[in-house]
Write a protein that holds these residues in place. Structure first.
Motif, PDB file in Angstrom:
ATOM      1  N   THR A   1       0.731  -1.224   0.004  1.00  0.00           N
ATOM      2  CA  THR A   1       0.088  -0.011  -0.150  1.00  0.00           C
ATOM      3  C   THR A   1       0.933   1.240   0.043  1.00  0.00           C
ATOM      4  N   ALA A   2       0.176   2.310  -0.473  1.00  0.00           N
ATOM      5  CA  ALA A   2       0.922   3.472  -0.632  1.00  0.00           C
ATOM      6  C   ALA A   2       0.022   4.668  -0.605  1.00  0.00           C
ATOM      7  N   LYS A   3       0.375   5.678   0.240  1.00  0.00           N
ATOM      8  CA  LYS A   3      -0.480   6.810   0.318  1.00  0.00           C
ATOM      9  C   LYS A   3       0.483   7.992   0.881  1.00  0.00           C
ATOM     10  N   ALA A   4      -0.261   9.227   0.786  1.00  0.00           N
ATOM     11  CA  ALA A   4       0.749  10.436   1.441  1.00  0.00           C
ATOM     12  C   ALA A   4      -0.428  10.996   2.546  1.00  0.00           C
ATOM     13  N   VAL A   5       0.518  11.203   3.622  1.00  0.00           N
ATOM     14  CA  VAL A   5       0.077  11.889   4.685  1.00  0.00           C
ATOM     15  C   VAL A   5       0.952  12.873   5.268  1.00  0.00           C
ATOM     16  N   ASN A   6       0.393  14.105   5.369  1.00  0.00           N
ATOM     17  CA  ASN A   6       1.201  15.388   5.848  1.00  0.00           C
ATOM     18  C   ASN A   6       2.549  15.486   5.512  1.00  0.00           C
ATOM     19  N   GLY A   7       2.621  15.674   4.068  1.00  0.00           N
ATOM     20  CA  GLY A   7       3.830  15.600   3.479  1.00  0.00           C
ATOM     21  C   GLY A   7       4.896  14.646   3.353  1.00  0.00           C
ATOM     22  N   HIS A   8       4.372  13.454   3.811  1.00  0.00           N
ATOM     23  CA  HIS A   8       5.031  12.359   3.615  1.00  0.00           C
ATOM     24  C   HIS A   8       4.418  11.194   3.053  1.00  0.00           C
ATOM     25  N   PHE A   9       5.235  10.234   2.251  1.00  0.00           N
ATOM     26  CA  PHE A   9       4.775   9.139   1.629  1.00  0.00           C
ATOM     27  C   PHE A   9       4.758   7.874   2.677  1.00  0.00           C
ATOM     28  N   SER A  10       3.685   7.466   2.684  1.00  0.00           N
ATOM     29  CA  SER A  10       3.571   5.958   3.874  1.00  0.00           C
ATOM     30  C   SER A  10       3.439   4.772   2.874  1.00  0.00           C
ATOM     31  N   VAL A  11       4.354   4.067   3.036  1.00  0.00           N
ATOM     32  CA  VAL A  11       4.435   2.896   2.150  1.00  0.00           C
ATOM     33  C   VAL A  11       4.559   1.683   3.138  1.00  0.00           C
ATOM     34  N   SER A  12       3.713   0.530   2.968  1.00  0.00           N
ATOM     35  CA  SER A  12       3.620  -0.681   3.866  1.00  0.00           C
ATOM     36  C   SER A  12       3.810  -1.932   2.906  1.00  0.00           C
ATOM     37  N   VAL A  13       4.541  -2.847   3.424  1.00  0.00           N
ATOM     38  CA  VAL A  13       4.273  -4.286   2.752  1.00  0.00           C
ATOM     39  C   VAL A  13       3.832  -5.274   4.004  1.00  0.00           C
ATOM     40  N   ALA A  14       2.860  -5.850   3.607  1.00  0.00           N
ATOM     41  CA  ALA A  14       2.143  -6.799   4.753  1.00  0.00           C
ATOM     42  C   ALA A  14       2.108  -8.173   4.391  1.00  0.00           C
ATOM     43  N   ASP A  15       2.449  -9.192   4.953  1.00  0.00           N
ATOM     44  CA  ASP A  15       2.562 -10.524   4.409  1.00  0.00           C
ATOM     45  C   ASP A  15       1.766 -11.346   5.566  1.00  0.00           C
ATOM     46  N   THR A  16       1.336 -12.572   5.126  1.00  0.00           N
ATOM     47  CA  THR A  16       0.689 -13.575   6.108  1.00  0.00           C
ATOM     48  C   THR A  16       1.567 -14.724   6.589  1.00  0.00           C
ATOM     49  N   GLY A  17       2.798 -14.237   6.790  1.00  0.00           N
ATOM     50  CA  GLY A  17       3.911 -15.338   6.864  1.00  0.00           C
ATOM     51  C   GLY A  17       4.034 -15.584   8.634  1.00  0.00           C
ATOM     52  N   PRO A  18       5.225 -16.211   8.963  1.00  0.00           N
ATOM     53  CA  PRO A  18       5.221 -16.663  10.214  1.00  0.00           C
ATOM     54  C   PRO A  18       5.254 -15.633  11.547  1.00  0.00           C
ATOM     55  N   GLY A  19       5.510 -14.489  11.001  1.00  0.00           N
ATOM     56  CA  GLY A  19       5.654 -13.444  12.015  1.00  0.00           C
ATOM     57  C   GLY A  19       7.179 -13.100  12.335  1.00  0.00           C
TER      58      GLY A  19
END
Length: 652
Positions: free
Chosen positions: A563-581
């Motif tokens: 996922t990618a979005k912009a918040v308060n002058g910053h890009f917020s990028v995340s990578v989520a998985d369903t692995g073992p943690g």
């Protein structure tokens, strides 16, 4: 009459028949009363005298007991004064002619204290039941013999000895500790006169006090011995830490390291002198020493590299192990007696320095007293010998690399090769240092945790310092190894405008086939109308590619979502998985160089442990941050926050 009871009679009579008058009868009664008073006075006087004697005797017993306790308190390390006071007091208070205290040593009784004129014909006698003290200790019972000379059948050996020495009445009491007789206290008379119950009780009291004194001395000696052991261990551990510190600070100054090793070993082993010889062709020249006067150097000179029995180095070379000569002047083969006389040593020890099965030198230590070095001292010498080999080998490798580097650096074209050799050297050096250091830390931890035996506060403190210094040194070694792996590339940013949507799409395209091969769903969610960013698009793509690649690699079922979005002058990028943690304790360390989670899964997946560390460096150079949120069994979410318009920053 006394208290209504007749205690006697007074009678008078006449030779003629003539009655006594009333006055005479009254006078006789008066005389009877006076007789009763005199008798009672005499009885009371005798009772008082007997009571005084009892009190005096009791006071003497108490004073004697107090004296013994005082001697026990004043002599915690010396049992002889206590035993002598006991036997002296026993003979004096019990009116004994002679007394002896014997202590058990295996199957023998050893005389430890004696009082009186009867001579001690032997200091040590075997425990048997045919003499009184032997039976007393063997059976653990008190024995009172009224006339020992008359007991030939019962005590054949003791009775015969008594006839020669003049002993008659004898009392012997065992010294009991935990149900076992550890000796006996005996008093005797040269006449047949049994000892009283009070005297027998007093000897039993003295026997108990003797046991207390003996036990106190034994415990005190144990504590002293343990204290000496702990002090020696602490000194050795401190010296080892100092040597490791010298190696870390002077990794390529082998002379300083060897000088430190020899000095520490001499001081800790109580040796007079110590030397280290390093092999050069067919001889062993002296390269380090401690305690040697300058004029002695020529005396000991160079020694030939030849096995033999006439020199210490010859024996070490011949036997390829640590060799001791407890007394050089008593050794029929040792020939270097002139050096022994001039330097003033009697005992000698040598241990080889081995590298790859070859003897590259040896260490030797000399002491002024006759006798072998203790086991702990030998172990310390061998440990220092191993450390000397490491220091010599590190220096040799360094010198080899330095020589190669100088040769390869003659032309610009060979700089890259020289760098590779340097990196190889650093890697080799780190390996050589980490292997023995890991063993030292492991043994220190086992000792600290009480694997061998419980340790006292001082030892635990010393072990904590050793482990702390060792871990610090290990951290330095790892840092050197890290530099060797990453210094071939410089992280510089090529700042330009970019679209975060393009970065996400590029990564999706590059990793889609990996996800399909594992039957994983790869999903992307990018917000609309995102601003144009300023940064290094290639480096940011490298970061996201690493995150998505790791997510796919460690996830076996389910999906990976970007996922990618912009918040308060910053890009917020995340990578989520369903692995073992990822375990909570690992989440902060996972971005460190070379750090990998120690599980069978991570080992099976492989990797160098540099990807996340490099990703963190790139993100921070953009002025952003990266972190992970995870719960075991529920996957992980890697998140990074980047300024939309980054400013050029140097590597953190």
């Amino acid at each position: 009459m006394r208290v209504g009871e007749a205690i006697g009679v007074i009678a008078i009579r006449r030779t003629e028949v003539r009655q006594f008058t009333d006055r005479q009868i009254d006078l006789l009664k008066t005389f009877a009363d006076q007789a009763v008073i005199a008798i009672e006075n005499a009885r009371l006087f005798k009772a008082e005298q007997a009571s005084k004697r009892e009190l005096t005797e009791a006071l003497e017993y108490q004073m004697a007991t107090s004296d013994v306790l005082g001697v026990i308190a004043a002599s915690p390390t010396n049992i002889r004064p206590v035993l002598q006071t006991l036997v002296d007091s026993a003979c004096r208070l019990c009116a004994a002619y002679d007394g002896i205290i014997l202590l058990r040593e295996g199957d023998w009784l050893q005389v430890r204290a004696h009082h009186g004129p009867i001579p001690v014909n032997v200091e040590k006698r075997k425990i048997t039941r045919d003499w009184v003290n032997g039976r007393c200790v063997a059976d653990g019972v008190q024995i009172h013999v009224e006339d020992l000379q008359a007991e030939v059948a019962e005590y054949p050996e003791g009775a015969a000895l008594a006839q020669r020495l003049g002993a008659r009445t004898i009392l012997t009491t065992p010294l009991m500790r935990e149900g076992e007789a550890i000796g006996a206290i005996m008093i005797r008379r040269d006449e047949v006169r049994p000892f009283s119950d009070k005297q027998i009780g007093l000897i039993q009291t003295f026997a108990r006090q003797a046991v207390i004194a003996i036990e106190n001395t034994r415990l005190f000696e144990q504590v002293q011995a343990r204290t000496r052991e702990l002090t020696e261990a602490l000194d050795q551990q401190t010296a080892t830490a100092d040597v490791l510190k010298a190696i870390s600070r002077s990794a390529f100054d082998v002379q300083k390291v060897l000088d430190t090793l020899i000095e520490a070993a001499v001081k800790l082993t109580g040796a007079k002198t110590g030397i280290l010889r390093r092999r050069e062709a067919d001889v062993y020249p002296l390269v380090a020493s401690f305690g040697l006067k300058p004029e002695w150097h020529e005396l000991i000179g160079q020694l030939a590299n030849a096995p033999g029995r006439d020199t210490l180095v010859g024996r070490v070379t011949l036997e390829r192990r640590t060799v001791q000569i407890p007394d050089v002047f008593a050794d029929p083969d040792f020939s270097n007696l002139e050096a022994a006389r001039v330097i003033g040593f009697r005992a000698n020890i040598g241990t080889p320095l081995h590298r790859d099965g070859q003897m590259i030198g040896y260490m030797a230590f000399q002491k002024e007293t006759v006798g072998p070095f203790a086991t702990r001292q030998v172990e310390l010498i061998e440990t220092f010998a191993n450390q000397a080999v490491i220091a010599i080998e590190n220096t040799r490798l360094f010198e080899e690399v330095q020589a190669r580097t100088r040769e390869l650096a003659k032309t610009v074209e060979n700089l890259e090769i020289a760098s590779q050799h340097k990196n190889q050297f650093v890697a080799n050096m780190s390996h050589e240092l980490r292997t023995p250091l890991a063993a030292i830390l492991g043994y220190a931890e086992l000792i600290q945790e009480g694997f061998y035996e419980p340790q006292g506060p001082k030892s635990l403190d010393a072990l904590a310092r050793i482990r702390s210094n060792g871990k610090h040194l290990l951290g330095l070694i790892n840092t050197v190894l890290d530099i060797a792996k990453i210094e071939s590339g410089q992280f510089t940013l090529n700042m330009a405008e970019y679209a975060i949507e393009s970065v996400v799409e590029t990564v999706r395209s590059a990793t889609e086939s990996l996800a399909q091969n594992k039957k994983l769903a790869l999903k992307t969610e990018v917000a609309k109308s995102l601003p144009i960013g300023l940064g290094d698009e290639q480096r940011l793509t490298q970061v996201l590619l690493n995150l998505v690649g790791n997510a796919i690699k460690f996830t076996d079922t389910g999906e990976v979502r970007v996922t990618a979005k912009a918040v308060n002058g910053h890009f917020s990028v995340s990578v989520a998985d369903t692995g073992p943690g990822i375990p909570e304790q690992e989440q902060k360390r996972i971005f460190e160089q070379f750090h990998q989670i120690d599980t069978s899964l991570t080992k099976a997946k492989g990797g160098t442990g540099l990807g996340l560390a490099i990703a963190k460096q790139i993100v921070e150079m953009h002025g952003g941050r990266i972190w992970v949120e995870s719960t075991l069994g529920k996957g992980a979410i890697f998140q990074m926050e980047l300024p939309t318009r980054a400013e050029l920053r140097s590597a953190p």
